[in-house]
Design an enzyme around this catalytic site. Structure first.
Site, PDB file in Angstrom:
ATOM      1  N   GLU A 251      68.057  45.191  45.736  1.00  0.00           N
ATOM      2  CA  GLU A 251      68.958  44.050  45.225  1.00  0.00           C
ATOM      3  C   GLU A 251      70.317  44.333  45.369  1.00  0.00           C
ATOM      4  O   GLU A 251      70.897  43.234  45.662  1.00  0.00           O
ATOM      5  CB  GLU A 251      68.456  44.199  43.667  1.00  0.00           C
ATOM      6  CG  GLU A 251      67.173  44.064  43.199  1.00  0.00           C
ATOM      7  CD  GLU A 251      66.813  44.481  41.946  1.00  0.00           C
ATOM      8  OE1 GLU A 251      66.269  45.785  41.636  1.00  0.00           O
ATOM      9  OE2 GLU A 251      66.989  43.691  40.789  1.00  0.00           O
TER      10      GLU A 251
ATOM     11  N   GLN B  17      55.823  48.954  52.098  1.00  0.00           N
ATOM     12  CA  GLN B  17      55.496  48.015  50.930  1.00  0.00           C
ATOM     13  C   GLN B  17      55.226  46.574  51.427  1.00  0.00           C
ATOM     14  O   GLN B  17      54.216  45.937  51.169  1.00  0.00           O
ATOM     15  CB  GLN B  17      56.522  48.112  49.993  1.00  0.00           C
ATOM     16  CG  GLN B  17      55.988  47.314  48.844  1.00  0.00           C
ATOM     17  CD  GLN B  17      57.426  47.583  47.621  1.00  0.00           C
ATOM     18  OE1 GLN B  17      58.230  48.214  47.876  1.00  0.00           O
ATOM     19  NE2 GLN B  17      57.183  46.766  46.592  1.00  0.00           N
TER      20      GLN B  17
ATOM     21  N   GLU C 248      64.721  53.828  37.103  1.00  0.00           N
ATOM     22  CA  GLU C 248      63.621  53.730  35.795  1.00  0.00           C
ATOM     23  C   GLU C 248      63.544  54.663  34.775  1.00  0.00           C
ATOM     24  O   GLU C 248      64.492  55.668  35.024  1.00  0.00           O
ATOM     25  CB  GLU C 248      62.139  53.853  36.664  1.00  0.00           C
ATOM     26  CG  GLU C 248      61.811  52.860  37.764  1.00  0.00           C
ATOM     27  CD  GLU C 248      60.553  52.624  37.945  1.00  0.00           C
ATOM     28  OE1 GLU C 248      59.669  52.730  36.936  1.00  0.00           O
ATOM     29  OE2 GLU C 248      60.051  51.968  39.005  1.00  0.00           O
TER      30      GLU C 248
ATOM     31  N   ASP D 183      61.784  56.040  41.328  1.00  0.00           N
ATOM     32  CA  ASP D 183      60.809  55.596  41.899  1.00  0.00           C
ATOM     33  C   ASP D 183      61.052  55.202  43.519  1.00  0.00           C
ATOM     34  O   ASP D 183      61.255  54.056  43.786  1.00  0.00           O
ATOM     35  CB  ASP D 183      60.101  54.445  41.397  1.00  0.00           C
ATOM     36  CG  ASP D 183      58.718  53.845  41.842  1.00  0.00           C
ATOM     37  OD1 ASP D 183      57.997  54.708  42.451  1.00  0.00           O
ATOM     38  OD2 ASP D 183      58.507  52.512  41.774  1.00  0.00           O
TER      39      ASP D 183
ATOM     40  N   HIS E 140      64.987  42.088  37.208  1.00  0.00           N
ATOM     41  CA  HIS E 140      64.534  42.688  38.564  1.00  0.00           C
ATOM     42  C   HIS E 140      63.553  41.921  39.193  1.00  0.00           C
ATOM     43  O   HIS E 140      63.572  41.675  40.227  1.00  0.00           O
ATOM     44  CB  HIS E 140      63.987  44.359  38.187  1.00  0.00           C
ATOM     45  CG  HIS E 140      63.338  44.774  39.427  1.00  0.00           C
ATOM     46  ND1 HIS E 140      63.971  45.078  40.571  1.00  0.00           N
ATOM     47  CD2 HIS E 140      61.923  44.788  39.755  1.00  0.00           C
ATOM     48  CE1 HIS E 140      63.028  45.712  41.371  1.00  0.00           C
ATOM     49  NE2 HIS E 140      61.896  45.643  40.932  1.00  0.00           N
TER      50      HIS E 140
ATOM     51  N   GLU F 108      64.499  53.282  42.795  1.00  0.00           N
ATOM     52  CA  GLU F 108      64.335  52.451  41.947  1.00  0.00           C
ATOM     53  C   GLU F 108      64.829  53.282  40.471  1.00  0.00           C
ATOM     54  O   GLU F 108      64.268  54.231  40.143  1.00  0.00           O
ATOM     55  CB  GLU F 108      63.025  51.827  41.883  1.00  0.00           C
ATOM     56  CG  GLU F 108      62.574  50.651  42.737  1.00  0.00           C
ATOM     57  CD  GLU F 108      61.338  50.196  42.577  1.00  0.00           C
ATOM     58  OE1 GLU F 108      60.497  50.287  41.699  1.00  0.00           O
ATOM     59  OE2 GLU F 108      61.071  49.239  43.112  1.00  0.00           O
TER      60      GLU F 108
ATOM     61  N   LYS G 109      54.794  53.749  47.774  1.00  0.00           N
ATOM     62  CA  LYS G 109      55.312  54.476  46.500  1.00  0.00           C
ATOM     63  C   LYS G 109      55.011  55.977  46.634  1.00  0.00           C
ATOM     64  O   LYS G 109      55.570  56.791  45.878  1.00  0.00           O
ATOM     65  CB  LYS G 109      54.724  53.757  45.326  1.00  0.00           C
ATOM     66  CG  LYS G 109      55.447  52.300  45.391  1.00  0.00           C
ATOM     67  CD  LYS G 109      56.654  52.265  44.973  1.00  0.00           C
ATOM     68  CE  LYS G 109      56.989  50.749  44.666  1.00  0.00           C
ATOM     69  NZ  LYS G 109      58.290  50.512  43.931  1.00  0.00           N
TER      70      LYS G 109
ATOM     71  N   ARG H 109      60.545  50.193  51.839  1.00  0.00           N
ATOM     72  CA  ARG H 109      60.390  48.763  51.561  1.00  0.00           C
ATOM     73  C   ARG H 109      59.558  48.148  52.629  1.00  0.00           C
ATOM     74  O   ARG H 109      59.054  47.104  52.536  1.00  0.00           O
ATOM     75  CB  ARG H 109      61.740  47.890  51.351  1.00  0.00           C
ATOM     76  CG  ARG H 109      62.556  48.483  50.070  1.00  0.00           C
ATOM     77  CD  ARG H 109      61.866  48.165  48.836  1.00  0.00           C
ATOM     78  NE  ARG H 109      62.616  48.429  47.653  1.00  0.00           N
ATOM     79  CZ  ARG H 109      62.094  48.477  46.526  1.00  0.00           C
ATOM     80  NH1 ARG H 109      60.695  47.915  46.107  1.00  0.00           N
ATOM     81  NH2 ARG H 109      62.986  48.776  45.478  1.00  0.00           N
TER      82      ARG H 109
ATOM     83  N   THR I 242      57.600  60.557  43.428  1.00  0.00           N
ATOM     84  CA  THR I 242      58.227  59.635  42.204  1.00  0.00           C
ATOM     85  C   THR I 242      59.020  61.015  41.502  1.00  0.00           C
ATOM     86  O   THR I 242      58.229  61.821  40.990  1.00  0.00           O
ATOM     87  CB  THR I 242      57.252  59.389  41.694  1.00  0.00           C
ATOM     88  OG1 THR I 242      56.711  58.174  42.308  1.00  0.00           O
ATOM     89  CG2 THR I 242      57.778  58.297  40.350  1.00  0.00           C
TER      90      THR I 242
ATOM     91  N   ASP J  12      53.126  52.527  36.461  1.00  0.00           N
ATOM     92  CA  ASP J  12      54.371  51.854  36.724  1.00  0.00           C
ATOM     93  C   ASP J  12      54.459  50.334  36.280  1.00  0.00           C
ATOM     94  O   ASP J  12      53.623  49.543  36.813  1.00  0.00           O
ATOM     95  CB  ASP J  12      54.887  51.872  37.915  1.00  0.00           C
ATOM     96  CG  ASP J  12      56.255  51.702  38.131  1.00  0.00           C
ATOM     97  OD1 ASP J  12      57.154  51.968  37.211  1.00  0.00           O
ATOM     98  OD2 ASP J  12      56.716  51.589  39.086  1.00  0.00           O
TER      99      ASP J  12
END
Lengths: 389, 389
Positions: free
Chosen positions: B340, B216, B177, B209, B109, B175, B229, B213, B233, B102
């Site tokens: 975000e 993480q 992607e 993804d 971002h 996420e 993660k 949080r 996925t 990744d």
């Protein structure tokens, strides 16, 4: 450019061989608390039958794991027959591992690196004593001993006040590690509890996690090591099954603070495996040992690593490889990397014969040896990183 | 617990279909500078034959890549025949990707995350503008759209002054992607130069993804994201070949500072692909779009990612998956994660129908849609994350 790898397994000089008579099935000797799944028990039975004195010895053999084995193939080496206890060695002849994860579970190693880069006060990160820190590694470049490893090129920033540069790595290092293969593993979404983890730990290999320290320093923030590791990771072709290692169990280290319940495990799962790293430079007639360590120096056990890895539902597959991280003990001679042995390149590591090193030179051969000893059993597993021909 | 995934691919309402007559082989239209290997050209020929109007349509088909394909199997969906140009869609039906990497290649971002966690002055890490930062991800839990994703449990430290706690993730995120499959890839020790990278980029998928949080934040120092993660996925089962995307090329973004020579590439390799993320909560009759982004917002191109990944000799295999990282554009509505969009949970993301979110709730369905438009071609690829049944 450089270090390359070949492999040999030898009994140590003067070791006593243990026949199947003197060393009955380790599986049968296991405490009941290690309760086996019937499918795995059947696998052990299959091994034993194949290795029994009366059975014809197959040139190769694919084990019947309960789950599909996309990448792990197993064969026996006839040369070991009668030399080692049953179940002791399995030759791993696959080209590829499944997924590969590298932990960071030696407290001394994490402390040493922390002192070098953050100072003594902040040596261990706040999470380190609470969970087995780890990261995903590159599986495609996990190679078996005997595969040439080239000095990588890449991007580095040797001067803080100047832009990054491109070139060959100047701080090529080794990391003394051991790793285990998963088998059979878990389904996606179904964690493996720590008290069942042993059932999914198939066996162990020796590992050299080659590391490009200058590339690593520049690239690793904030997402971790990447190209500084993925150019090659060497493992021994021998897998030693956990059954064979059971006689070498030691009590686990005391963990303070006490881990959260999903990581708590009272059963011993620390192993007394002596480990040695030697370098043989181009001009040297004999290798010089630079590190004497022991797998018992791990803070987090393999069972805790496996339970942690799957607690979020991550599926572990047969053939997945989980590595210890650099194995360093408390004594300076037990540090498992040249980064630590040369203390970040501030002092020479003497090799004798008028030679010394801070990091690897082209042509260096690396030999990692494991030695396990009991009154009736002594054996050595060795693998080499030879100069490129 | 929650979000799960199903999949559908639909032409958008009112789109014009492009037959093989109106849209000849993209391979044949490629500029000479994209020079193809003969083995890959043969593969394209095989696809075209299979998709031609006169050929019987196979129910499934394994493509003959020049290298072994241990994990990537390909089949065509008859339903797309005649609806899309040849080579446009290939159904990826494998269970497993090879290795999965990744990247972190959207400047907006990386800047947004940097501002949130380090402040405006140090938003971008010093290495970010010099190399495509990336990390190894977990391949075993890359699943195809339609696979349930459960809210992970794990270790977090919500209160800085208290010990870590164990429980279900409270800040479950997405996420947005895209990712590409490698094919055929390189041998160990032989980097792919940036001007040949296109020859090894097989085709693209949409990706979510999923990210925990809170897990993480606690685990990721110093070795990067791990369990936050690896619980799952999701990718679309459709691979869109690069040939099909060539009409949507745009000039590359200006890169300042100029990258080192091994990353310099004058050829356009930025693609105009509109991307949308929608959420459909349990009480909602229709999904609400929360993000409108575009793949053109990537700072580092896929060719640069591939060249960087292999520059150290790391071998990339057919079926390896390389992902973009979260795709965020300059406008707040184009931010590709709830982290975000809710600015680290400080504001609600309105969904209408009296609902809003900061992070995912149980039962939320996620729909990622790609839309590519030309006067003669418009199509949508969609994949869903549905509530668990």
């Amino acid at each position: 450019m450089l270090p390359k790898a070949t492999h040999s397994i030898k009994r140590s000089v003067g070791c006593k061989s243990a026949s199947s008579t003197t060393s009955p099935s380790r599986g049968q000797q296991l405490p009941a608390r290690f309760g086996r799944s019937s499918s795995r028990a059947a696998l052990y039975q299959q091994f034993q039958t194949l290795l029994s004195a009366s059975a014809p010895f197959p040139a190769s053999f694919t084990a019947s794991f309960p789950a599909p084995l996309p990448t792990l193939f197993i064969s026996f080496s006839p040369s070991t027959r009668g030399a080692f206890p049953p179940l002791l060695h399995i030759l791993w002849v696959s080209i590829h591992a499944g997924d590969y994860t590298d932990f960071y579970s030696s407290r001394q190693h994490a402390t040493n690196v922390g002192i070098m880069f953050r100072g003594k006060e902040n040596a261990l990160m706040p999470n380190w004593l609470h969970l087995p820190v780890g990261y995903h590694g590159r599986a495609s470049s996990v190679v078996v001993s005997g595969t040439p490893i080239r000095r990588p090129v890449g991007q580095m920033k040797p001067d803080n006040d100047k832009p990054p540069v491109f070139g060959a790595c100047k701080r090529l290092d080794i990391e003394l590690e051991m790793a285990f293969f998963v088998g059979p593993g878990n389904k996606h979404g179904e964690p493996i509890p720590v008290n069942r983890a042993h059932e999914h730990i198939f066996g162990m290999v020796l590992m050299n996690d080659w590391s490009a320290r200058d590339i690593q320093k520049w690239e690793y923030v904030p997402l971790g090591p990447f190209l500084s590791k993925s150019f090659g990771t060497t493992i021994s072709p021998w897998v030693v099954t956990m059954e064979a290692l059971m006689p070498f169990l030691l009590p686990n280290p005391i963990q303070d603070p006490k881990p959260l319940p999903y990581l708590q495990d009272e059963e011993p799962y620390t192993f007394d495996i002596n480990l040695f790293v030697a370098i043989k430079g181009e001009g040297m007639s004999m290798p010089t040992t630079i590190c004497r360590s022991n797998f018992k120096h791990m803070y987090w056990t393999m069972k805790q690593q496996l339970a942690h890895h799957s607690i979020n539902g991550c599926n572990l597959r047969p053939g997945d490889l989980l590595a210890s991280g650099t194995i360093s003990g408390p004594e300076p001679e037990s540090f498992g990397s040249m980064l630590e042995l040369s203390w970040n390149g501030t002092k020479e590591i003497p090799l004798g014969h008028g030679q010394s090193r801070k990091f690897l030179q082209d042509g260096d051969e690396i030999i990692i040896t494991a030695m396990i000893q009991l009154p009736t059993l002594s054996l050595a597993g060795k693998f080499n990183g030879q100069k490129q021909q």
